[in-house]
Scaffold this active site. Structure first.
Site, mmCIF file in Angstrom:
data_model
loop_
_atom_site.group_PDB
_atom_site.id
_atom_site.type_symbol
_atom_site.label_atom_id
_atom_site.label_comp_id
_atom_site.label_asym_id
_atom_site.label_seq_id
_atom_site.Cartn_x
_atom_site.Cartn_y
_atom_site.Cartn_z
ATOM 1 N N ASP A 8 11.176 -9.997 -42.738
ATOM 2 C CA ASP A 8 10.622 -11.050 -43.507
ATOM 3 C C ASP A 8 11.262 -12.238 -43.390
ATOM 4 O O ASP A 8 11.013 -13.235 -43.460
ATOM 5 C CB ASP A 8 11.090 -10.579 -44.899
ATOM 6 C CG ASP A 8 10.164 -9.726 -45.351
ATOM 7 O OD1 ASP A 8 9.030 -9.281 -44.862
ATOM 8 O OD2 ASP A 8 10.617 -8.993 -46.462
ATOM 9 N N MET A 58 2.515 -10.005 -43.472
ATOM 10 C CA MET A 58 3.679 -9.742 -44.287
ATOM 11 C C MET A 58 4.826 -10.872 -44.506
ATOM 12 O O MET A 58 4.446 -12.112 -43.920
ATOM 13 C CB MET A 58 4.260 -8.500 -43.681
ATOM 14 C CG MET A 58 3.588 -7.147 -44.113
ATOM 15 S SD MET A 58 4.596 -5.715 -43.563
ATOM 16 C CE MET A 58 3.918 -4.535 -44.616
ATOM 17 N N GLY A 59 5.833 -10.617 -45.091
ATOM 18 C CA GLY A 59 6.871 -11.503 -45.357
ATOM 19 C C GLY A 59 7.259 -11.656 -46.576
ATOM 20 O O GLY A 59 8.314 -12.552 -47.135
ATOM 21 N N ARG A 60 6.789 -10.734 -47.773
ATOM 22 C CA ARG A 60 7.285 -10.811 -49.021
ATOM 23 C C ARG A 60 7.133 -12.453 -49.527
ATOM 24 O O ARG A 60 5.827 -12.792 -49.600
ATOM 25 C CB ARG A 60 8.390 -10.251 -49.317
ATOM 26 C CG ARG A 60 8.866 -9.694 -50.583
ATOM 27 C CD ARG A 60 10.267 -8.715 -50.809
ATOM 28 N NE ARG A 60 11.444 -9.648 -50.335
ATOM 29 C CZ ARG A 60 12.517 -9.158 -50.589
ATOM 30 N NH1 ARG A 60 12.777 -8.181 -50.822
ATOM 31 N NH2 ARG A 60 13.473 -10.121 -49.983
ATOM 32 N N ARG A 83 -17.297 -16.480 -35.911
ATOM 33 C CA ARG A 83 -16.925 -15.927 -37.209
ATOM 34 C C ARG A 83 -15.641 -16.613 -37.961
ATOM 35 O O ARG A 83 -14.911 -17.348 -37.038
ATOM 36 C CB ARG A 83 -16.745 -14.315 -37.578
ATOM 37 C CG ARG A 83 -18.058 -13.779 -37.394
ATOM 38 C CD ARG A 83 -17.851 -12.121 -37.252
ATOM 39 N NE ARG A 83 -19.077 -11.285 -37.512
ATOM 40 C CZ ARG A 83 -19.311 -10.719 -38.659
ATOM 41 N NH1 ARG A 83 -18.626 -10.614 -39.489
ATOM 42 N NH2 ARG A 83 -20.476 -9.851 -38.689
ATOM 43 N N GLU A 121 1.238 -12.944 -47.494
ATOM 44 C CA GLU A 121 0.716 -11.908 -48.572
ATOM 45 C C GLU A 121 1.325 -12.139 -50.071
ATOM 46 O O GLU A 121 2.064 -13.312 -50.066
ATOM 47 C CB GLU A 121 1.570 -10.265 -48.091
ATOM 48 C CG GLU A 121 3.129 -10.635 -48.211
ATOM 49 C CD GLU A 121 3.570 -9.102 -47.878
ATOM 50 O OE1 GLU A 121 2.878 -8.076 -47.906
ATOM 51 O OE2 GLU A 121 4.938 -9.133 -47.558
ATOM 52 N N GLY A 175 18.302 -6.148 -46.339
ATOM 53 C CA GLY A 175 18.126 -7.413 -46.702
ATOM 54 C C GLY A 175 18.863 -7.695 -47.984
ATOM 55 O O GLY A 175 19.936 -7.233 -48.127
ATOM 56 N N ASP A 176 18.271 -8.697 -48.674
ATOM 57 C CA ASP A 176 19.280 -9.299 -49.714
ATOM 58 C C ASP A 176 19.495 -8.269 -50.935
ATOM 59 O O ASP A 176 20.500 -8.425 -51.327
ATOM 60 C CB ASP A 176 18.672 -10.504 -50.416
ATOM 61 C CG ASP A 176 18.638 -11.885 -49.583
ATOM 62 O OD1 ASP A 176 19.592 -12.030 -49.075
ATOM 63 O OD2 ASP A 176 17.579 -12.852 -49.679
ATOM 64 N N GLY A 177 18.522 -7.345 -51.142
ATOM 65 C CA GLY A 177 18.728 -6.568 -52.359
ATOM 66 C C GLY A 177 19.992 -5.636 -51.765
ATOM 67 O O GLY A 177 20.766 -5.116 -52.512
#
EC number: 2.7.1.11
Length: 323
Positions: free
Chosen positions: A127, A169-171, A162, A221, A102-104
């Protein structure tokens, strides 16, 4: 013979193994020698390499995760560690590094490219938060995991009249939540763009319950339990205290572990082929992505400055029942 090394970095995503396999297939067809780096940038610094002859990818092609391992290696921000990583590659005569992440991970690759290494990045993250690609490796399969799990939850939710709150997820990106809501016919979704306090949440649920006896809500999330909003456990407790039975489910890492689906594999094959073509044609460092069902490439600066996709229309569509 020219050489390339391949590594996976950051969180794992379905399709990473297939990406490695496709890259290897196309590279060998172009007479390139292929190396794998174990455990991402950590392995690159610690000199953990294996050759393609040492690993048969046939049995791993359809598996989730990454057989060569991945990691988050924050120490790689240290310039001296990056210099050692480049030296480890140069000693093997490797001038081309393919990074799947990913970006990091892209930032790490950009830093290595500034040391004279040719780096080619493919978007590997569930993500879908890499702006240089319309869809990332792992996104479509994670979406399928959401659909399968939500379908199962639907049955019990409807049977017992109910409310089901399902954390996705997805940061910091809402794509899995929004696309997941559309793919599962969710009652509505909650993202960072439309976060609801307790009263707003209850109002939306009760609006849905006016025309059906159950409610299924997908929530991104990293929204609740911070910035003045209650935790999801507190949201559940609130509904229970107000006569609405509630199931709270976090899909968690099930979204990472499915076998890659057909559209995932199709797009991976296009990006892998495009990457190897760039290497063979002696291109400088590039970021590879998907646009209009075609593989495209950008230099780092262009890729990092591309805008995020606007999901406002899709968010309004999935939330039709509460708008």
């Amino acid at each position: 013979m020219d050489k390339i090394a391949i590594l996976t970095s950051g969180g794992d995503a379905s399709g990473m193994n297939a990406t490695i396999a496709y890259l290897t297939k196309y590279a060998i067809a172009k007479q390139l020698e292929v190396f794998y780096v174990k455990n991402g940038y950590y392995g690159l610094y610690h000199n953990h390499f294996i050759t393609s002859k040492e690993l048969d990818l046939t049995d791993f092609f359809f598996m989730g995760g990454t057989v060569i391992g991945s990691s988050r290696f924050k120490q790689f921000q240290d310039p001296s560690l990056r210099k050692q990583a480049v030296l480890n590659l140069k000693k093997r005569g490797i001038n081309n590094l393919v990074v799947i992440g990913g970006d990091g991970s892209y930032m790490g690759a950009k830093a290595l490219s500034e040391l004279g290494l040719n780096c080619f990045c493919l978007p590997g993250t569930i993500d879908n938060d890499v702006n240089s690609s319309e869809f990332t490796i792992g996104f479509w399969t994670a979406l399928e995991a959401i659909r399968v799990n939500v379908e199962a939850i639907y049955h019990t939710t409807k049977s017992h009249n109910r409310l089901a709150i399902i954390e996705v997820m997805g940061r910091d990106c809402s794509d899995l939540t929004i696309f997941g809501g559309l793919a599962t016919n969710a009652s509505f979704v909650v993202t960072s763009k439309n976060s609801l306090d307790l009263n707003g949440f209850e109002k939306a649920v009760r609006k849905v319950l006016q025309f059906q006896n159950y409610c299924v809500v997908l929530v991104s999330e990293n929204i609740y339990g911070k910035n003045g909003l209650p935790s999801l456990e507190m949201v559940k407790e609130h509904f229970e205290n107000n006569a609405i039975k509630c199931n709270l489910v976090s899909l968690g890492h099930t979204q990472r572990g499915f076998s890659p689906n057909s559209i995932e594999l199709f797009q991976i094959s296009l990006m892998a082929k495009h990457t190897i073509d760039l290497v063979v044609n002696n291109a400088n460092s590039q970021v590879i992505g998907m646009k209009n069902n075609q593989a495209v490439n950008y230099d780092f600066n262009t890729a990092f400055n591309l805008p995020k996709a606007d999901r406002t229309k899709l968010l309004n569509q999935v939330n039709t029942a509460i708008i």
